[in-house]
Design a protein around this motif. Structure first.
Motif, PDB file in Angstrom:
ATOM      1  N   LEU A  57      27.913  52.292  81.023  1.00 52.74           N
ATOM      2  CA  LEU A  57      29.270  52.626  81.478  1.00 52.74           C
ATOM      3  C   LEU A  57      29.997  53.503  80.463  1.00 52.74           C
ATOM      4  O   LEU A  57      30.703  54.451  80.836  1.00 52.74           O
ATOM      5  CB  LEU A  57      30.066  51.338  81.715  1.00 52.74           C
ATOM      6  CG  LEU A  57      29.727  50.530  82.969  1.00 52.74           C
ATOM      7  CD1 LEU A  57      30.415  49.167  82.923  1.00 52.74           C
ATOM      8  CD2 LEU A  57      30.146  51.287  84.223  1.00 52.74           C
ATOM      9  N   GLU A  61      30.303  58.254  80.241  1.00 47.22           N
ATOM     10  CA  GLU A  61      31.562  58.984  80.102  1.00 47.22           C
ATOM     11  C   GLU A  61      31.572  59.880  78.871  1.00 47.22           C
ATOM     12  O   GLU A  61      32.612  60.422  78.492  1.00 47.22           O
ATOM     13  CB  GLU A  61      32.722  57.988  80.021  1.00 47.22           C
ATOM     14  CG  GLU A  61      32.914  57.142  81.265  1.00 47.22           C
ATOM     15  CD  GLU A  61      33.412  57.958  82.446  1.00 47.22           C
ATOM     16  OE1 GLU A  61      34.106  58.971  82.226  1.00 47.22           O
ATOM     17  OE2 GLU A  61      33.094  57.587  83.600  1.00 47.22           O
ATOM     18  N   THR A 196      34.198  40.455  82.197  1.00 45.99           N
ATOM     19  CA  THR A 196      33.095  41.347  82.553  1.00 45.99           C
ATOM     20  C   THR A 196      33.075  42.593  81.679  1.00 45.99           C
ATOM     21  O   THR A 196      34.100  43.002  81.119  1.00 45.99           O
ATOM     22  CB  THR A 196      33.206  41.794  84.024  1.00 45.99           C
ATOM     23  OG1 THR A 196      34.354  42.661  84.174  1.00 45.99           O
ATOM     24  CG2 THR A 196      33.346  40.597  84.952  1.00 45.99           C
ATOM     25  N   GLU A 198      32.643  45.495  82.872  1.00 44.37           N
ATOM     26  CA  GLU A 198      33.401  46.516  83.599  1.00 44.37           C
ATOM     27  C   GLU A 198      34.858  46.519  83.142  1.00 44.37           C
ATOM     28  O   GLU A 198      35.457  47.586  82.927  1.00 44.37           O
ATOM     29  CB  GLU A 198      33.329  46.278  85.112  1.00 44.37           C
ATOM     30  CG  GLU A 198      31.958  46.566  85.731  1.00 44.37           C
ATOM     31  CD  GLU A 198      31.008  45.393  85.670  1.00 44.37           C
ATOM     32  OE1 GLU A 198      29.925  45.480  86.270  1.00 44.37           O
ATOM     33  OE2 GLU A 198      31.338  44.372  85.005  1.00 44.37           O
ATOM     34  N   GLU A 199      35.440  45.316  82.976  1.00 46.77           N
ATOM     35  CA  GLU A 199      36.815  45.229  82.482  1.00 46.77           C
ATOM     36  C   GLU A 199      36.921  45.791  81.065  1.00 46.77           C
ATOM     37  O   GLU A 199      37.886  46.492  80.734  1.00 46.77           O
ATOM     38  CB  GLU A 199      37.282  43.774  82.494  1.00 46.77           C
ATOM     39  CG  GLU A 199      37.448  43.156  83.861  1.00 46.77           C
ATOM     40  CD  GLU A 199      37.752  41.676  83.759  1.00 46.77           C
ATOM     41  OE1 GLU A 199      38.953  41.322  83.805  1.00 46.77           O
ATOM     42  OE2 GLU A 199      36.800  40.874  83.616  1.00 46.77           O
ATOM     43  N   ALA A 201      34.983  48.077  79.613  1.00 49.46           N
ATOM     44  CA  ALA A 201      34.853  49.534  79.662  1.00 49.46           C
ATOM     45  C   ALA A 201      36.140  50.175  80.168  1.00 49.46           C
ATOM     46  O   ALA A 201      36.582  51.209  79.644  1.00 49.46           O
ATOM     47  CB  ALA A 201      33.671  49.934  80.538  1.00 49.46           C
ATOM     48  N   ASP A 202      36.770  49.571  81.172  1.00 53.77           N
ATOM     49  CA  ASP A 202      38.027  50.119  81.710  1.00 53.77           C
ATOM     50  C   ASP A 202      39.114  50.135  80.643  1.00 53.77           C
ATOM     51  O   ASP A 202      39.866  51.115  80.525  1.00 53.77           O
ATOM     52  CB  ASP A 202      38.492  49.301  82.918  1.00 53.77           C
ATOM     53  CG  ASP A 202      37.696  49.591  84.177  1.00 53.77           C
ATOM     54  OD1 ASP A 202      36.994  50.614  84.207  1.00 53.77           O
ATOM     55  OD2 ASP A 202      37.781  48.789  85.130  1.00 53.77           O
ATOM     56  N   LEU A 203      39.228  49.070  79.854  1.00 48.15           N
ATOM     57  CA  LEU A 203      40.243  49.028  78.796  1.00 48.15           C
ATOM     58  C   LEU A 203      39.995  50.105  77.745  1.00 48.15           C
ATOM     59  O   LEU A 203      40.934  50.757  77.276  1.00 48.15           O
ATOM     60  CB  LEU A 203      40.250  47.640  78.151  1.00 48.15           C
ATOM     61  CG  LEU A 203      40.832  46.510  78.997  1.00 48.15           C
ATOM     62  CD1 LEU A 203      40.550  45.161  78.333  1.00 48.15           C
ATOM     63  CD2 LEU A 203      42.329  46.700  79.190  1.00 48.15           C
ATOM     64  N   LEU A 205      38.352  52.965  78.191  1.00 44.01           N
ATOM     65  CA  LEU A 205      38.579  54.277  78.797  1.00 44.01           C
ATOM     66  C   LEU A 205      40.073  54.554  78.968  1.00 44.01           C
ATOM     67  O   LEU A 205      40.528  55.679  78.752  1.00 44.01           O
ATOM     68  CB  LEU A 205      37.849  54.372  80.133  1.00 44.01           C
ATOM     69  CG  LEU A 205      36.322  54.392  80.061  1.00 44.01           C
ATOM     70  CD1 LEU A 205      35.705  54.256  81.429  1.00 44.01           C
ATOM     71  CD2 LEU A 205      35.836  55.672  79.387  1.00 44.01           C
ATOM     72  N   GLN A 206      40.852  53.544  79.364  1.00 42.20           N
ATOM     73  CA  GLN A 206      42.290  53.734  79.480  1.00 42.20           C
ATOM     74  C   GLN A 206      42.896  54.121  78.154  1.00 42.20           C
ATOM     75  O   GLN A 206      43.772  54.994  78.087  1.00 42.20           O
ATOM     76  CB  GLN A 206      42.931  52.439  79.992  1.00 42.20           C
ATOM     77  CG  GLN A 206      42.666  52.125  81.454  1.00 42.20           C
ATOM     78  CD  GLN A 206      43.159  50.745  81.834  1.00 42.20           C
ATOM     79  OE1 GLN A 206      44.038  50.184  81.176  1.00 42.20           O
ATOM     80  NE2 GLN A 206      42.582  50.162  82.877  1.00 42.20           N
ATOM     81  N   HIS A 207      42.447  53.475  77.089  1.00 44.27           N
ATOM     82  CA  HIS A 207      42.970  53.803  75.753  1.00 44.27           C
ATOM     83  C   HIS A 207      42.629  55.234  75.361  1.00 44.27           C
ATOM     84  O   HIS A 207      43.470  55.960  74.830  1.00 44.27           O
ATOM     85  CB  HIS A 207      42.393  52.826  74.730  1.00 44.27           C
ATOM     86  CG  HIS A 207      42.725  53.164  73.318  1.00 44.27           C
ATOM     87  ND1 HIS A 207      43.965  52.900  72.751  1.00 44.27           N
ATOM     88  CD2 HIS A 207      41.984  53.759  72.340  1.00 44.27           C
ATOM     89  CE1 HIS A 207      43.964  53.302  71.494  1.00 44.27           C
ATOM     90  NE2 HIS A 207      42.785  53.823  71.226  1.00 44.27           N
ATOM     91  N   ARG A 209      41.941  57.768  77.293  1.00 47.11           N
ATOM     92  CA  ARG A 209      42.605  58.766  78.141  1.00 47.11           C
ATOM     93  C   ARG A 209      44.084  58.872  77.848  1.00 47.11           C
ATOM     94  O   ARG A 209      44.720  59.873  78.184  1.00 47.11           O
ATOM     95  CB  ARG A 209      42.373  58.418  79.605  1.00 47.11           C
ATOM     96  CG  ARG A 209      40.922  58.645  80.050  1.00 47.11           C
ATOM     97  CD  ARG A 209      40.635  57.982  81.393  1.00 47.11           C
ATOM     98  NE  ARG A 209      39.242  58.190  81.794  1.00 47.11           N
ATOM     99  CZ  ARG A 209      38.611  57.455  82.704  1.00 47.11           C
ATOM    100  NH1 ARG A 209      39.265  56.455  83.316  1.00 47.11           N
ATOM    101  NH2 ARG A 209      37.348  57.701  83.009  1.00 47.11           N
TER     102      ARG A 209
END
Length: 212
Positions: A57, A61, A196, A198-199, A201-203, A205-207, A209
């Motif tokens: 994941l 990116e 998870t 996934e959670e 990776a999302d955190l 990536l949000q940081h 971006r």
């Protein structure tokens, strides 16, 4: 046999050599995520499969993924990141047991000294993820928390994956460490615990971006 002064001088030179080589090898990989986790999970474990997914994941990116370079969850994350746009990097350490370099690394460094390795874990990182692990994982976790708490590094996300695994540690920090005023309540917000990868990776990536 070398006398003590000469031996110490050679030790300093070895330390310097590891630092210079590590910095030069990793200087191109800014914005990396460092992932920690136990060497003791097998390829058949759910944790290993989650590690593979996390590495993929992030590296999909274009994010370089740094691990300790050994087996278990380190191998899993390197394996997921391998052959993705982001590099798969392993910072291996000489140990009497467990630490055999895994084969899923685009960049493979070897160290004698823990503190040099720990410095390089942090130097290129814009995020840390802790998978289930033992003393080594806890050591790296609290090193990262201390550096952010004391503002020796810029704030970055520190994410622990597996609420069931980490809940006992979190409860102890709240019920004992915070209760005895050894940390402040705001220190509990220096890290997040999720269920998870996934959670996690999302955190991250949000940081990276940024706002919006």
């Amino acid at each position: 046999m070398l006398d003590a002064k000469v031996a110490e001088a050679w030790r300093v030179l070895r330390i310097q050599s590891e630092l210079v080589d590590g910095i030069e090898r990793l200087i191109a990989f800014r914005g990396a995520v460092t992932v920690f986790g136990s060497a003791r999970f097998s390829e058949q474990s759910q944790e290993y499969q989650q590690g593979v997914k996390l590495g993929k994941l992030l590296a999909a990116e274009g994010i370089p993924v740094i691990t300790g370079g050994g087996p278990g969850l380190m191998e899993a994350c390197n394996r997921g990141a391998f052959d993705q746009p982001g590099a798969s990097i392993g910072l291996n350490i000489e140990l009497p047991f467990e630490q055999v370099a895994n084969p899923y690394q685009d960049v493979n460094l070897h160290f004698r000294y823990f503190f040099v390795r720990k410095f390089l874990f942090v130097k290129q990182a814009l995020g840390f993820v802790g998978l289930p692990g033992g003393f080594g994982t806890l050591d790296e976790l609290f090193e990262a928390l201390t550096l952010v708490q004391t503002r020796k590094v810029q704030h970055f996300p520190i994410v622990l994956v597996g609420k069931r695994y980490w809940s006992g540690l979190y409860d102890w920090l709240v019920d004992t460490v915070l209760e005895r005023n050894c940390i402040d309540e705001r220190d509990l917000h220096l890290f997040q615990v999720v269920d998870t990868v996934e959670e996690a990776a999302d955190l991250i990536l949000q940081h990276m971006r940024g706002p919006g």
